[in-house]
Scaffold this active site. Structure first.
Site, PDB file in Angstrom:
ATOM      1  N   CYS A   2      -1.205  23.467  74.399  1.00  0.00           N
ATOM      2  CA  CYS A   2      -1.822  23.178  75.487  1.00  0.00           C
ATOM      3  C   CYS A   2      -2.202  24.244  76.118  1.00  0.00           C
ATOM      4  CB  CYS A   2      -0.724  22.252  76.529  1.00  0.00           C
ATOM      5  SG  CYS A   2       0.117  20.943  75.811  1.00  0.00           S
ATOM      6  N   TRP A  71      -1.767  19.308  73.527  1.00  0.00           N
ATOM      7  CA  TRP A  71      -1.286  19.157  72.086  1.00  0.00           C
ATOM      8  C   TRP A  71       0.136  18.244  72.407  1.00  0.00           C
ATOM      9  CZ3 TRP A  71       3.791  20.645  69.550  1.00  0.00           C
ATOM     10  CH2 TRP A  71       3.409  20.727  68.126  1.00  0.00           C
ATOM     11  N   GLU A 468       3.826  31.770  51.816  1.00  0.00           N
ATOM     12  CA  GLU A 468       2.757  31.986  52.732  1.00  0.00           C
ATOM     13  C   GLU A 468       1.611  31.342  52.341  1.00  0.00           C
ATOM     14  OE1 GLU A 468       1.817  32.080  55.607  1.00  0.00           O
ATOM     15  OE2 GLU A 468      -0.150  32.799  55.295  1.00  0.00           O
ATOM     16  N   LYS A 472      -0.589  28.180  54.012  1.00  0.00           N
ATOM     17  CA  LYS A 472      -2.129  28.067  54.125  1.00  0.00           C
ATOM     18  C   LYS A 472      -2.781  26.920  53.762  1.00  0.00           C
ATOM     19  CE  LYS A 472      -2.578  30.374  56.645  1.00  0.00           C
ATOM     20  NZ  LYS A 472      -1.570  31.312  57.171  1.00  0.00           N
TER      21      LYS A 472
END
Ligand code: G6P
Length: 591
Positions: A2, A71, A468, A472
Site C-alpha cells: 500500500c 495491496w 532463491e 525468482k
C-alpha cells in the site's frame, strides 16, 4: 505494501501531482487506487480497480488531496474496498497502510452505534471512528484517539473537508514529510516513500511511531501519548530521483539486474573499522541469528554456510516470521543480524522488537537508509544499491551477500583477502552482464518457458541459492519452481521428474562438485533435461550456462546472475508484468 501520498499547497492543482506521485509508489501495491481532493469545503473522491500507471483518470479539483495504491489484505480487489474510505457525512476521507488487528471488535462497537459498512476492509472503521471521536473533541484529538486504540502496525492520513485539515498518524508503516519551498510558494508532501516526491524536493522530516503530523505550510508534529509538540529539523537527503527511473530499460527488473555491474562495488565500500568492530562482536557473541524474509531469508540461509566456511563459525538462520519461537535463546550478549532491502518488513520489525526486549544487540544489512530497521539497529550496514523497485529482488540480494562475505572474512581476520575476492567477483559480474550472455540465457528460457515445473538443485551454499532461484522464477513467471539440496532429491522429489523436466544444477568449483554432478546424473536417468550453471561444462548437461570460476564462497553471487536473467526472460515470454507480479508487493508491511 500500500502506498500513501498526501499533498498540500495553495497555488497548484493537487490532482496531477498526486497522480504522478502515486505512480512512483505503485511498487507498494497495484490492485486498485483512489484519490480524495479538497476544494473549498467539499471532498471529491475517485477510485478505480487496476494499476494506476495504466489507468485513465478524471481530474479532481482542489489544491489539497490524498491518494492510495492498494495491496489487498482485508477484502477483495473491488472499487468498494479501494481507499480512500469516507465517513457517513462524506466530510472525512482516509487512506491507510497496515492491518488493524482488532478491527472486528471495533467494527462490532461501531455497528451498535448504527454505522453501516459498505466495504469488507478494516480501513473503513477509521473514518467512522474519527467521526465518532469528533463529537467529543477537535479533529487532532479525534485522530489521536482513533490511532491510539488500533492494534497492529498502522499508518494513515486523514483529510477533513470541514476543518480543511490533513493529519497523518504513524504507528508502523513509514510516512515521510517532504517540504518544497520556492520564493513564497510552499508545497508539502506526506508519503510512504521519499520516491513519491523526490523529483520535487529532497528536504524531508521523518514521522516516527506514535506521532502525528499536521500537513500544512509549516508542518507540525505531536507525540501521540503526551500530545506535546515535537520540533523536527528538515533533513536534506542525498538521493537522486533519476536513479529510481527505468531509463532506457523496458523493466525495472532488467535495469536492476544490469546495475549489479556497479552495486557490488558500492556494497563492499564499507568502513573497515566498522566491519572489524562488528566482526569482533560476532566472534564474542553468545549466539548469532541472521533473520530476514523472502529473498532476504535465503541470503540469511547462505550466511550460515559462508560463516562456517570462511570463519569456522556457527551462526543461525531463522526466517523472521519464525523468530519468536527462538526468543528463549536471546541474551544481552546475543547478536541479531537483520537482512532487509526495504527495512520495513513487518515480520523483521516484530522480530527486532523481541530482540530489543531481550536486550540483544541488533545489527542490520539494509538498503533503505532511515528505514525502520536502520533506525532500530545498534549498527546498520547500508548496502547502497540505490532504489530497488521491481518486486523481485536482484541487486539488493547480491549486495547483501557481499556484505555478509566481508563480515565473515573480517571475523576470520582476513578482511583484506575478502575485499580482494569481492573486487574480483564484481569484475566478473560486470563481464557476465553483456548482451551475448543475456541472449544465451534467453535461449534457455525459450526452451523451457512452457514447462509446468522447474527444479533447481545445489549443494553447500548453492542450496539456499537454489531456493532463491526458485523464488525468482515463481514470482515473475508463475511457473512452479522448487529448489532442493542436491542430496535430498532421492528422498521424494525425484518422483516428480518426468521426461524433459528441466532440472537446473547450480555448481561451484568446490568439494561437493562431484556430488552435485552425480545428483544431476541421477535425475537425467529419469529423463530430466539438465541445465548446468557451472564454471565448467560436463557431459551430463543438456544446456550449459558458464559462470566464472570464483572461490566457492562467492559462487552464490555469480550463480545467481543467470538465474535472475532466466526468471526475467521466463516472465517476459509468459507475457507477465515482471515488475509487478500478481498478488505480490515489494515491501510487506503487514504480518
Ligand atoms: C517481499 C519482496 C521480496 C523480499 C521480501 C523481504 O516479499 O517481494 O523480494 O525479499 O519482501 O523484503 P525486505 O525488504 O525485508 O528485504
Amino acid at each position: 505494501m500500500c502506498g500513501i501520498i498526501g499533498y498540500w499547497n495553495l497555488k497548484k492543482e493537487a490532482f496531477p501531482i498526486l497522480l504522478e506521485s502515486l505512480k512512483k509508489l505503485e511498487y507498494r501495491g497495484y490492485d486498485s487506487f483512489g484519490f480524495a481532493t479538497l476544494s473549498n469545503t467539499q471532498l471529491f473522491v475517485e477510485k478505480q480497480v487496476g494499476k494506476v500507471s495504466s489507468a485513465k483518470c478524471q481530474e479532481l479539483p482542489g489544491k489539497v488531496g490524498i491518494a492510495h495504491t492498494r495491496w489487498a489484505t482485508h477484502g477483495k480487489v473491488t472499487e468498494k474496498n479501494t481507499h480512500p474510505h469516507t465517513d457517513c457525512s462524506g466530510k472525512i476521507a482516509v487512506v491507510h497502510n497496515g492491518v488493524i488487528e482488532n478491527f472486528q471488535e471495533l467494527k462490532i462497537n461501531l455497528s451498535k452505534k448504527n454505522y453501516e459498512f459498505l466495504s469488507e476492509t478494516d480501513t473503513e472503521i477509521l473514518p467512522y471512528l474519527i467521526e465518532e471521536n469528533l463529537k467529543q473533541g477537535t479533529f487532532r484529538d479525534a485522530v489521536i484517539k482513533t490511532g491510539s486504540i488500533l492494534k497492529g502496525r498502522n499508518s494513515f492520513v486523514v483529510l477533513n473537508s470541514e476543518t480543511k485539515e490533513m493529519i497523518a498518524f504513524r504507528n508502523g508503516s513509514p510516512l515521510i514529510v517532504g517540504v518544497a519551498k520556492e520564493n513564497t510558494t510552499s508545497e508539502v508532501f506526506i508519503a510512504s516513500d521519499i520516491q513519491a516526491f523526490l523529483d520535487k524536493t529532497k528536504k524531508v522530516m521523518y514521522l516516527d511511531d506514535n506521532q502525528i503530523a499536521i500537513i500544512k505550510e509549516n508542518p507540525e508534529f505531536y507525540d501521540v501519548k503526551t500530545k506535546k509538540k515535537i520540533e523536527k529539523r528538515l533533513i536534506e537527503i542525498a538521493l537522486d530521483a533519476e536513479e529510481a527511473e527505468k531509463g532506457d530499460y523496458a523493466h525495472y527488473m532488467l535495469k536492476e539486474i544490469m546495475e549489479q555491474k556497479e552495486t557490488l562495488i558500492r556494497a563492499i565500500n564499507q568502513d573497515d573499522k566498522d566491519l572489524m568492530h562488528v566482526a569482533q562482536e560476532i566472534n564474542n557473541a553468545k549466539g548469532v541469528f541472521f533473520i530476514g524474509c523472502g529473498t532476504a531469508a535465503r541470503v540469511c540461509h547462505t550466511a550460515e554456510y559462508i560463516f562456517s566456511k570462511v570463519a569456522d563459525k556457527h551462526v543461525n538462520f531463522i526466517p523472521a516470521s519464525e523468530f519468536e519461537n527462538y526468543k528463549h535463546f536471546l541474551l544481552p550478549e546475543t547478536l541479531v543480524i537483520a537482512v532487509s532491502q526495504s527495512g520495513e518488513t513487518a515480520d523483521v520489525l516484530d522480530a527486532l522488537k523481541i530482540a530489543k526486549q531481550k536486550g540483544s544487540r541488533i545489527i542490520s544489512i539494509v538498503n533503505a537508509p532511515e528505514s525502520s530497521v536502520d533506525k532500530i539497529s545498534d549498527y546498520a550496514f547500508l548496502i547502497n544499491a540505490g532504489p530497488e523497485k521491481a518486486v523481485a529482488s536482484t541487486k539488493a540480494t547480491t549486495s547483501q551477500i557481499a556484505v555478509i562475505l566481508l563480515l565473515a572474512y573480517a571475523c576470520a581476520g582476513k578482511l583484506r583477502e575478502g575485499n580482494r575476492l569481492l573486487v574480483d567477483v564484481a569484475g566478473e559480474v560486470n563481464d557476465m552482464l553483456n548482451p551475448r550472455y543475456d541472449e544465451h540465457v534467453k535461449k534457455l528460457a525459450e526452451k523451457i518457458y512452457q514447462k509446468e515445473n522447474i527444479f533447481i538443485i545445489g549443494r553447500g551454499l548453492n542450496y539456499p541459492m537454489a531456493l532463491e532461484s526458485a523464488i525468482k522464477i515463481m514470482e515473475v513467471s508463475y511457473i512452479h519452481a522448487q529448489g532442493f539440496a542436491g542430496g535430498e532429491l532421492k528422498h521424494g522429489p525425484i518422483a516428480l521428474i518426468e521426461k524433459a523436466t528441466p532440472v537446473i544444477a547450480l555448481v561451484a568449483n568446490d568439494e561437493v562438485k562431484n556430488e552435485i554432478i552425480s545428483n544431476a546424473i541421477g535425475v537425467k536417468s529419469r529423463g530430466a533435461y539438465i541445465i548446468g550453471v557451472a564454471p565448467e561444462n560436463n557431459q551430463v548437461f543438456d544446456y550449459w550456462i558458464k559462470t566464472p570460476d570464483v572461490e566457492e564462497v562467492a559462487s552464490s553471487i555469480v550463480n545467481l546472475i543467470p538465474m535472475q536473467l532466466l526468471a526475467y526472460h521466463l516472465g517476459i515470454l509468459k507475457d507477465h508484468d515482471v515488475d509487478y507480479p500478481r498478488s505480490l508487493a515489494k515491501s510487506v508491511t503487514v504480518k
